[in-house]
Design a protein around this motif. Structure first.
Motif, mmCIF file in Angstrom:
data_model
loop_
_atom_site.group_PDB
_atom_site.id
_atom_site.type_symbol
_atom_site.label_atom_id
_atom_site.label_comp_id
_atom_site.label_asym_id
_atom_site.label_seq_id
_atom_site.Cartn_x
_atom_site.Cartn_y
_atom_site.Cartn_z
ATOM 1 N N GLN A 157 16.559 -15.727 -2.226
ATOM 2 C CA GLN A 157 17.601 -15.678 -1.294
ATOM 3 C C GLN A 157 17.639 -17.076 -0.401
ATOM 4 O O GLN A 157 16.689 -17.205 0.476
ATOM 5 C CB GLN A 157 17.901 -14.700 -0.466
ATOM 6 N N VAL A 158 18.750 -17.926 -0.636
ATOM 7 C CA VAL A 158 18.597 -19.256 0.289
ATOM 8 C C VAL A 158 19.018 -18.970 1.670
ATOM 9 O O VAL A 158 19.955 -18.268 1.777
ATOM 10 C CB VAL A 158 19.378 -20.208 -0.528
ATOM 11 N N GLN A 159 18.084 -19.462 2.358
ATOM 12 C CA GLN A 159 18.763 -19.379 4.022
ATOM 13 C C GLN A 159 18.902 -20.759 4.532
ATOM 14 O O GLN A 159 18.232 -21.610 4.147
ATOM 15 C CB GLN A 159 17.709 -18.672 4.960
ATOM 16 N N LEU A 160 19.766 -21.086 5.391
ATOM 17 C CA LEU A 160 20.212 -22.170 5.975
ATOM 18 C C LEU A 160 20.365 -21.875 7.554
ATOM 19 O O LEU A 160 21.023 -21.056 8.043
ATOM 20 C CB LEU A 160 21.421 -22.848 5.418
ATOM 21 N N ALA A 189 23.730 -28.786 -4.762
ATOM 22 C CA ALA A 189 24.807 -29.754 -3.725
ATOM 23 C C ALA A 189 24.594 -29.180 -2.242
ATOM 24 O O ALA A 189 24.812 -27.920 -2.053
ATOM 25 C CB ALA A 189 25.960 -29.761 -4.055
ATOM 26 N N MET A 190 24.175 -29.991 -1.511
ATOM 27 C CA MET A 190 24.104 -29.685 0.045
ATOM 28 C C MET A 190 25.444 -30.555 1.036
ATOM 29 O O MET A 190 25.567 -31.598 0.692
ATOM 30 C CB MET A 190 22.759 -30.386 0.601
ATOM 31 N N ASN A 191 25.985 -29.642 1.669
ATOM 32 C CA ASN A 191 27.179 -29.896 2.262
ATOM 33 C C ASN A 191 27.296 -29.824 3.702
ATOM 34 O O ASN A 191 26.655 -28.765 4.110
ATOM 35 C CB ASN A 191 28.342 -29.079 1.659
ATOM 36 N N GLY A 240 24.044 -32.370 -6.240
ATOM 37 C CA GLY A 240 22.966 -31.742 -7.014
ATOM 38 C C GLY A 240 22.186 -32.605 -8.062
ATOM 39 O O GLY A 240 22.795 -33.495 -8.504
ATOM 40 N N GLY A 241 21.212 -32.232 -8.496
ATOM 41 C CA GLY A 241 20.444 -33.032 -9.680
ATOM 42 C C GLY A 241 19.753 -34.414 -8.920
ATOM 43 O O GLY A 241 19.879 -34.737 -7.703
ATOM 44 N N LYS A 300 24.982 -25.285 -2.633
ATOM 45 C CA LYS A 300 25.708 -24.623 -3.604
ATOM 46 C C LYS A 300 25.140 -25.159 -4.921
ATOM 47 O O LYS A 300 25.059 -26.344 -5.455
ATOM 48 C CB LYS A 300 27.377 -25.366 -3.571
ATOM 49 N N TRP A 301 24.844 -24.193 -5.815
ATOM 50 C CA TRP A 301 24.402 -24.270 -7.052
ATOM 51 C C TRP A 301 24.993 -23.077 -7.986
ATOM 52 O O TRP A 301 24.277 -21.974 -8.045
ATOM 53 C CB TRP A 301 22.994 -24.552 -7.292
ATOM 54 N N GLY A 302 26.229 -23.257 -8.164
ATOM 55 C CA GLY A 302 26.915 -21.993 -8.731
ATOM 56 C C GLY A 302 27.177 -21.079 -7.542
ATOM 57 O O GLY A 302 28.575 -20.924 -7.046
#
Length: 116
Positions: free
Chosen positions: A1-4, A36-38, A56-57, A100-102
């Protein structure tokens, strides 16, 4: 789980600067590289606005909203910074970081207030 987790918001006078940070965790460095970081901002009564992004990438293309171009700069991927210069009253709002990646993950936001 990504946390920001965002930080760095506050009260600043017009013409001043702030640097927002978004610390990301919950995935490996190689996985985060795909995200992708926004940075978004939300102003009451207005649509949420995408302020800046890093694709991303390996390309990591940076993009900015016209309203902040030449004043804001986004950098890095694991800890994503948003350097905001020459701030204006209309930059006031809640700023959110997303990855975001999906699936898109969100932070809790940090308030930026530009006022005399």
């Amino acid at each position: 789980q990504v946390q920001l987790v965002e930080s760095g918001g506050g009260l600043v006078q017009p013409g001043g600067s702030l640097r927002l940070s978004c610390a990301a965790s919950g995935a490996s460095i190689s996985t985060f590289a795909m995200y992708a970081m926004n940075w978004y901002r939300r102003v009451p009564g207005k649509e949420r606005e995408l302020v800046a992004s890093i694709g991303g990438g390996s390309a990591g293309i940076k993009q900015y909203a016209d309203s902040v171009k030449d004043r804001f700069a986004i950098s890095d991927k694991r800890t994503v910074f948003l350097q905001m210069n020459a701030l204006k009253d209309e930059d006031t709002g809640m700023y959110y970081c997303s990855a975001k990646w999906g699936i898109e993950y969100w932070g809790q936001g940090t308030q930026v207030t530009v006022s005399t």
